[in-house]
Design a protein around this motif. Structure first.
Motif, PDB file in Angstrom:
ATOM      1  N   ARG A  39     -26.435 -45.883 -40.519  1.00 48.26           N
ATOM      2  CA  ARG A  39     -26.999 -46.828 -41.543  1.00 48.26           C
ATOM      3  C   ARG A  39     -26.330 -46.229 -42.913  1.00 48.26           C
ATOM      4  NH1 ARG A  39     -27.997 -43.590 -45.629  1.00 48.26           N
ATOM      5  NH2 ARG A  39     -30.203 -43.625 -47.578  1.00 48.26           N
ATOM      6  N   ALA A 133     -34.934 -44.617 -51.349  1.00 50.88           N
ATOM      7  CA  ALA A 133     -34.746 -45.380 -49.946  1.00 50.88           C
ATOM      8  C   ALA A 133     -33.939 -44.097 -49.693  1.00 50.88           C
ATOM      9  CB  ALA A 133     -34.434 -46.807 -49.857  1.00 50.88           C
ATOM     10  N   THR A 136     -35.159 -42.214 -46.440  1.00 50.92           N
ATOM     11  CA  THR A 136     -34.433 -42.394 -45.573  1.00 50.92           C
ATOM     12  C   THR A 136     -33.574 -42.418 -44.236  1.00 50.92           C
ATOM     13  OG1 THR A 136     -33.226 -44.337 -45.356  1.00 50.92           O
ATOM     14  CG2 THR A 136     -36.096 -44.152 -45.610  1.00 50.92           C
ATOM     15  N   ARG A 139     -34.835 -39.521 -42.178  1.00 50.40           N
ATOM     16  CA  ARG A 139     -36.001 -40.482 -40.815  1.00 50.40           C
ATOM     17  C   ARG A 139     -35.027 -40.713 -40.186  1.00 50.40           C
ATOM     18  NH1 ARG A 139     -40.947 -43.688 -43.229  1.00 50.40           N
ATOM     19  NH2 ARG A 139     -40.287 -43.984 -45.077  1.00 50.40           N
ATOM     20  N   ILE A 250     -41.521 -47.255 -43.778  1.00 47.70           N
ATOM     21  CA  ILE A 250     -40.544 -47.791 -44.395  1.00 47.70           C
ATOM     22  C   ILE A 250     -40.151 -48.566 -45.975  1.00 47.70           C
ATOM     23  CG2 ILE A 250     -37.864 -48.467 -44.051  1.00 47.70           C
ATOM     24  CD1 ILE A 250     -38.253 -48.696 -41.146  1.00 47.70           C
ATOM     25  N   VAL A 349     -33.371 -47.912 -40.403  1.00 48.30           N
ATOM     26  CA  VAL A 349     -33.790 -46.940 -40.018  1.00 48.30           C
ATOM     27  C   VAL A 349     -35.082 -47.322 -39.601  1.00 48.30           C
ATOM     28  CG1 VAL A 349     -35.683 -46.121 -42.199  1.00 48.30           C
ATOM     29  CG2 VAL A 349     -32.937 -46.710 -42.168  1.00 48.30           C
TER      30      VAL A 349
END
Length: 388
Positions: A39, A133, A136, A139, A250, A349
């Motif tokens: 990521r 963000a 994320t 996630r 997202i 993501v």
């Protein structure tokens, strides 16, 4: 399987609690850290990625390398916290710290202004810290567990960039999920088409020099999924609907396509529907995959194909016009540390978000308790499908 995430972008840590992961699934911190590292890569990322080297701690739900069936707690520390301890402190602090890094000029396209209005905040940092963000991260951590679960069942997930700032990458007509995964991992842009990589990098460099940002489109492919996950019975049990909602959730994503997507609205049905065939070794298959692995809200056994469009990041180093929430004077919007593009990272993501939805669909159909029982049930079901 359900989960919650918590934490602010510049707070001490990010946290996720996941309930419903079956007992007996092999799991290590390396399984999760691998996805967290993916990521943070990608051409066009900003300075925050040089500070944060995300590493997960598993605080519950796993013992001796296997899940217990009880809730799993994941924590990722924010290394930049040491520079924000007073600004982001949970306890009350002196006024001079409350004024430091206060945000009064909302950024167009971000959650700043509407979030402040909704929650009655007079410092918009209270909004942007959670709407960032950075969330994320967790996630992806949850998705890493889902990916591990799916891989043990023979399911492969791959993501890649199809469009960046208007430059389109071309996917060969017949390419396996494994090859997409291999090619995208070898690319800084996460494209499978090497002929466009240089042009994309040059565009990112020009965009950064101009203080601007660019968006794009990412695609996730999921192979090895049997027919019959999801349901046509109720609107909220349609698996393609759940997948679309997850992708849209997202940060900065503004649209979703499955399979042929919006192009299907421009063609006659004879060029959209996937003709059915049958082979003794495989059972029922389709001659094409225009519908992206779904029919009637259920998987049909073909590769799942889902795309999401990411808008340009709202934080610009040449900020747009905004209005001070106190004085109502016109100003240039606030500037936070940002990337010129995060589309390559967004593909990672999207992979993990999609994997979480698919893992949940498996659990709904085959039971949530023991991973060994699930493996046996999936194997029996696949054999049944071949002989249907």
């Amino acid at each position: 399987m359900r989960y919650l995430t918590a934490g602010e972008s510049h707070g001490p840590q990010l946290t996720a609690i996941i309930e419903g992961v079956p007992a007996g699934l092999p799991l290590t911190v390396e399984d999760i850290n691998t996805e967290l590292a993916r990521r943070q890569t990608g051409y066009g990322r900003g300075g925050r990625m040089l500070i944060e080297k995300d590493q997960v701690q598993i605080l519950s739900g796993v013992r001796h390398g296997k899940t217990l069936g009880s809730p799993i707690t994941l924590v990722v520390e924010n290394r930049d916290w040491k520079n924000w301890t007073n600004v982001m402190a949970a306890e009350d602090v002196a006024d001079k710290y409350k004024e430091r890094r206060k945000v009064l000029r909302p950024r167009p396209g971000h959650a700043d202004l509407v979030g402040g209005m909704k929650y009655h905040h007079r410092d918009l940092r209270n909004v942007l810290e959670r709407s960032s963000a950075r969330e994320t991260t967790m996630r992806v951590a949850v998705g890493a567990i889902a990916k591990k679960f799916l891989s043990e069942l023979g399911v492969m997930v791959a993501g890649h960039v199809t469009t960046l700032g208007g430059i389109e990458a071309h996917l060969p007509e017949k390419i396996s999920v494994a090859e997409v995964k291999e090619r995208s991992e070898a690319s800084e842009i996460r494209v499978v088409d090497p002929s466009v990589e240089t042009a994309m990098k040059e565009l990112i460099d020009r965009t950064k020099a101009n203080g601007d940002t660019i968006g794009g489109v990412v695609e996730v492919l999921i192979g090895g999924v049997p027919a019959g996950l999801g349901s046509y019975v109720q609107w909220d049990s349609k698996l393609d609907g759940k997948l679309a909602q997850a992708i849209m959730s997202i940060n900065a994503f503004k649209g979703v396509e499955i399979g042929m997507g919006f192009e299907a609205g421009t063609l006659p049905g004879s060029q959209v529907m996937d003709e059915i065939q049958w082979e003794k070794e495989k059972g029922f298959t389709r001659k094409s995959n225009h519908l992206g692995g779904f029919e009637g809200g259920m998987t049909n056994g073909e590769v799942i194909v889902v795309r999401g469009v990411m808008k340009p990041i709202p934080t610009l180093y040449k900020p747009l016009e905004s209005v001070d929430i106190n004085t109502k004077e016109i100003f240039k919007a606030s500037v936070e540390r940002s990337d010129s593009t995060a589309v390559p990272a967004a593909s990672v993501v999207a992979e993990n978000v999609a994997a979480t939805v698919l893992a949940n669909a498996f659990l709904e159909k085959f039971g949530p308790d023991s991973f060994d029982e699930i493996k046996d049930a999936v194997a029996d079901y696949k054999e049944y499908l071949k002989n249907y």
